[in-house]
Design a protein around this motif. Structure first.
Motif, PDB file in Angstrom:
ATOM      1  N   ARG A 396       0.818  -1.212   0.000  1.00  0.00           N
ATOM      2  CA  ARG A 396       0.000   0.000   0.000  1.00  0.00           C
ATOM      3  C   ARG A 396       0.855   1.266   0.000  1.00  0.00           C
ATOM      4  O   ARG A 396       0.372   2.344  -0.319  1.00  0.00           O
ATOM      5  CB  ARG A 396      -0.921   0.002   1.222  1.00  0.00           C
ATOM      6  N   ILE A 397       2.121   1.117   0.366  1.00  0.00           N
ATOM      7  CA  ILE A 397       3.030   2.263   0.401  1.00  0.00           C
ATOM      8  C   ILE A 397       3.707   2.396  -0.955  1.00  0.00           C
ATOM      9  O   ILE A 397       4.357   1.457  -1.415  1.00  0.00           O
ATOM     10  CB  ILE A 397       4.086   2.087   1.519  1.00  0.00           C
ATOM     11  N   PRO A 398       3.551   3.512  -1.625  1.00  0.00           N
ATOM     12  CA  PRO A 398       4.136   3.675  -2.967  1.00  0.00           C
ATOM     13  C   PRO A 398       5.634   3.358  -2.969  1.00  0.00           C
ATOM     14  O   PRO A 398       6.390   3.844  -2.123  1.00  0.00           O
ATOM     15  CB  PRO A 398       3.871   5.141  -3.300  1.00  0.00           C
ATOM     16  N   GLY A 399       6.025   2.522  -3.910  1.00  0.00           N
ATOM     17  CA  GLY A 399       7.430   2.208  -4.085  1.00  0.00           C
ATOM     18  C   GLY A 399       7.935   1.009  -3.301  1.00  0.00           C
ATOM     19  O   GLY A 399       9.019   0.489  -3.595  1.00  0.00           O
ATOM     20  N   GLU A 400       7.200   0.545  -2.290  1.00  0.00           N
ATOM     21  CA  GLU A 400       7.717  -0.561  -1.473  1.00  0.00           C
ATOM     22  C   GLU A 400       7.753  -1.880  -2.227  1.00  0.00           C
ATOM     23  O   GLU A 400       8.676  -2.670  -2.059  1.00  0.00           O
ATOM     24  CB  GLU A 400       6.923  -0.714  -0.160  1.00  0.00           C
ATOM     25  N   SER A 401       6.761  -2.126  -3.074  1.00  0.00           N
ATOM     26  CA  SER A 401       6.781  -3.368  -3.852  1.00  0.00           C
ATOM     27  C   SER A 401       8.013  -3.416  -4.751  1.00  0.00           C
ATOM     28  O   SER A 401       8.681  -4.452  -4.863  1.00  0.00           O
ATOM     29  CB  SER A 401       5.508  -3.489  -4.703  1.00  0.00           C
ATOM     30  N   GLU A 402       8.320  -2.284  -5.378  1.00  0.00           N
ATOM     31  CA  GLU A 402       9.484  -2.223  -6.263  1.00  0.00           C
ATOM     32  C   GLU A 402      10.772  -2.408  -5.472  1.00  0.00           C
ATOM     33  O   GLU A 402      11.698  -3.101  -5.931  1.00  0.00           O
ATOM     34  CB  GLU A 402       9.503  -0.888  -7.013  1.00  0.00           C
ATOM     35  N   ARG A 403      10.855  -1.791  -4.277  1.00  0.00           N
ATOM     36  CA  ARG A 403      12.057  -1.967  -3.442  1.00  0.00           C
ATOM     37  C   ARG A 403      12.201  -3.408  -3.010  1.00  0.00           C
ATOM     38  O   ARG A 403      13.311  -3.952  -2.970  1.00  0.00           O
ATOM     39  CB  ARG A 403      12.000  -1.052  -2.216  1.00  0.00           C
ATOM     40  N   ALA A 404      11.080  -4.069  -2.693  1.00  0.00           N
ATOM     41  CA  ALA A 404      11.132  -5.470  -2.277  1.00  0.00           C
ATOM     42  C   ALA A 404      11.653  -6.351  -3.412  1.00  0.00           C
ATOM     43  O   ALA A 404      12.476  -7.253  -3.198  1.00  0.00           O
ATOM     44  CB  ALA A 404       9.753  -5.942  -1.825  1.00  0.00           C
ATOM     45  N   ALA A 405      11.180  -6.088  -4.629  1.00  0.00           N
ATOM     46  CA  ALA A 405      11.638  -6.878  -5.771  1.00  0.00           C
ATOM     47  C   ALA A 405      13.128  -6.680  -6.007  1.00  0.00           C
ATOM     48  O   ALA A 405      13.863  -7.635  -6.299  1.00  0.00           O
ATOM     49  CB  ALA A 405      10.840  -6.494  -7.016  1.00  0.00           C
ATOM     50  N   LYS A 406      13.612  -5.444  -5.888  1.00  0.00           N
ATOM     51  CA  LYS A 406      15.040  -5.173  -6.070  1.00  0.00           C
ATOM     52  C   LYS A 406      15.863  -5.842  -4.969  1.00  0.00           C
ATOM     53  O   LYS A 406      16.944  -6.395  -5.236  1.00  0.00           O
ATOM     54  CB  LYS A 406      15.289  -3.669  -6.092  1.00  0.00           C
ATOM     55  N   ALA A 407      15.361  -5.791  -3.734  1.00  0.00           N
ATOM     56  CA  ALA A 407      16.067  -6.447  -2.633  1.00  0.00           C
ATOM     57  C   ALA A 407      16.148  -7.947  -2.869  1.00  0.00           C
ATOM     58  O   ALA A 407      17.197  -8.574  -2.632  1.00  0.00           O
ATOM     59  CB  ALA A 407      15.364  -6.147  -1.309  1.00  0.00           C
ATOM     60  N   GLY A 408      15.041  -8.542  -3.343  1.00  0.00           N
ATOM     61  CA  GLY A 408      15.050  -9.977  -3.626  1.00  0.00           C
ATOM     62  C   GLY A 408      16.056 -10.345  -4.693  1.00  0.00           C
ATOM     63  O   GLY A 408      16.785 -11.341  -4.582  1.00  0.00           O
ATOM     64  N   SER A 409      16.120  -9.529  -5.743  1.00  0.00           N
ATOM     65  CA  SER A 409      17.074  -9.791  -6.818  1.00  0.00           C
ATOM     66  C   SER A 409      18.508  -9.690  -6.305  1.00  0.00           C
ATOM     67  O   SER A 409      19.371 -10.504  -6.671  1.00  0.00           O
ATOM     68  CB  SER A 409      16.851  -8.799  -7.961  1.00  0.00           C
TER      69      SER A 409
END
Length: 479
Positions: A396-409
């Motif tokens: 729900r927080i803008p940008g967190e999904s993208e940060r999570a994906a980058k962290a996973g990678s």
């Protein structure tokens, strides 16, 4: 209260053809029915299928595949949908062939220690159906209460006990598959191991549904071990726990399972179902199980206790009975789902590393956590170096999904950098296809896609999965 009337939508010509094969009630095509199939257990990418077809036998699968080939419509085989890499997720417009109603045990031969089952047979149900006869099925993914063995074959699933017993491919004796042209073939006839020629069983197991659709599986079943004991060890320093893992293996002990959870993971499992009462101020715990001939179990346990104490264990104990052992394992098995008790969303990763690099890799994962300002819990099969970093975030927080994906990678890049792999049991699917470049050159991937083209020349079966898709842009809904 009256039920809301559905909008009348007439099926198109292809859907009507599918209905003629399996029956009108066995095909879903309305949007409200298809939403449940827009992703599997990997929820960060979603797409809408054209239809879902419930097949009941091999002939159904073959006819549906032939129909879709004629119409040039892509399709995906799907089991319970518990996969964690998007392997059964539509990219938009595929027909999903659901195998969940093919769930019979066709033959049980305990004299030769094998069973023949359909792909929709639930993993745990196999052990439950033969346990009273003194047998069990070894591969035990955490989702074994729901996942199907057909899906396990597609992903080459593992589980906590794969350290000693191996992953799914080590337990497959034969397969019946429907090829992408609709032809039905059997591989590994009569379950005879080590047949001459190419290892097609090994090739198909773990191919993520891109080479054929499994419709029958012959699996090994094992005799229940005479003895079994489980140890729980608490550590104040995760490096001490990691060193204990290496020393147990170096001592010549191969436990049936050797699991680790860190402090964030412990917070999760103690907040959800099956709390054990783990101290919340520890850095990590080890869950260690040995099994085999009863006469040797106590000696192995004594040696494990010695290793744990040598590595500054705070407390170490042996399960006093089956009830306590069962509670410890229930707590561990629901580790992924328990993250929902402490975070709105989480992303599960699945890398593999050499055991000796564990302390270094955990430090680098902690640095990634700080870099992206996201908590990362670690639950993993420490004995064989199969890590499961769980990146906690709030979509729900803008940008967190993208940060999570980058962290996973980045976590996967760390695994690759130390000589490991980007997946041990969850598969590549959609999620990790770009990360295949971490471990394979373009030439190596071209060789593998050439193999796929032999089986699946038109790329209609589960397209867009496993390998990077250069030049292909697919619109998907991010959720």
């Amino acid at each position: 209260m009256a039920r809301k009337k559905r909008n009348k939508v007439n099926p198109d010509a292809v859907v009507r053809q599918l209905m003629n094969i399996v029956g009108e009630r066995e095909v879903l095509y309305l949007k409200e029915d298809l939403i449940s199939y827009e992703c599997d257990g990997y929820t960060m990418t979603k797409g809408m299928p054209k239809a879902v077809v419930f097949v009941k036998n091999t002939e159904h699968v073959s006819q549906v595949v032939r129909c879709l080939n004629r119409e040039r419509i892509p399709y995906i085989a799907r089991g319970a949908g518990t996969g964690l890499s998007g392997g059964a997720t539509p990219l938009g417009g595929e027909v999903i062939i659901s195998l969940v109603r093919m769930k019979r045990m066709l033959h049980l031969d305990l004299d030769n220690r094998k069973a023949v089952i359909e792909p929709g047979f639930v993993n745990l149900k196999l052990t439950q159906s033969i346990s009273d006869k003194g047998y069990y099925y070894a591969p035990d993914p955490s989702s074994q209460y729901a996942c199907t063995i057909g899906g396990n074959v597609a992903e080459n699933s593992g589980g906590a006990h794969c350290l000693k017993y191996g992953v799914t491919t080590n337990h497959i004796l034969g397969l019946e598959i429907v090829l992408p042209n609709g032809e039905v073939v059997e591989i590994g006839e009569d379950g005879i191991p080590d047949q001459p020629g190419y290892d097609l069983l090994g090739l198909l197991t773990g191919s993520e549904g891109t080479l054929g659709i499994v419709t029958k599986i012959t699996v090994k079943v094992l005799k229940n071990p005479e003895g079994k004991k489980t140890v729980l060890a608490y550590y104040d320093d995760i490096n001490d726990a990691s060193q204990a893992v290496s020393e147990i293996i170096a001592a010549g002990i191969i436990p049936a399972a050797l699991e680790m959870m860190d402090s964030i993971a412990i917070e999760g499992v103690e907040s959800a179902a099956y709390p054990v009462g783990h101290p919340l101020d520890i850095a990590a715990f080890l869950l260690i199980e040995v099994d085999g001939i009863a006469a040797g179990i106590d000696d192995q346990i004594d040696e494990i206790l010695t290793v744990c104490k040598h590595n500054n264990v705070r407390e170490v104990k042996v399960a006093k009975d089956e009830a306590e052992r069962g509670l410890w394992w229930a707590n561990r098995k629901m580790g992924f789902g328990a993250m929902g008790a402490i975070s709105p969303d989480y992303l599960v990763q699945d890398g593999v590393i050499p055991r000796t690099r564990l302390p270094e890799v955990l430090i680098r994962i902690a640095e990634i956590s700080k870099k992206y300002d996201l908590r990362i819990a670690n639950i993993f099969h420490a004995g064989d170096g199969n890590l499961h970093p769980l990146i906690l975030f709030d979509a729900r927080i803008p940008g967190e999904s993208e940060r999570a994906a980058k962290a996973g990678s980045e976590c996967l890049k760390v695994c690759a950098d130390v000589g490991g792999s980007i997946t041990g049991e969850h598969g590549v699917g959609i999620e990790k296809s770009a990360e295949m470049r971490f471990i394979f050159s373009d030439e190596e991937m071209a060789a593998q896609t050439n193999i796929r083209a032999v089986f699946n020349p038109d790329d209609l079966l589960n397209p867009g999965k496993l390998f990077p898709q250069p030049g292909r842009c697919v619109e998907v809904k991010q959720g």
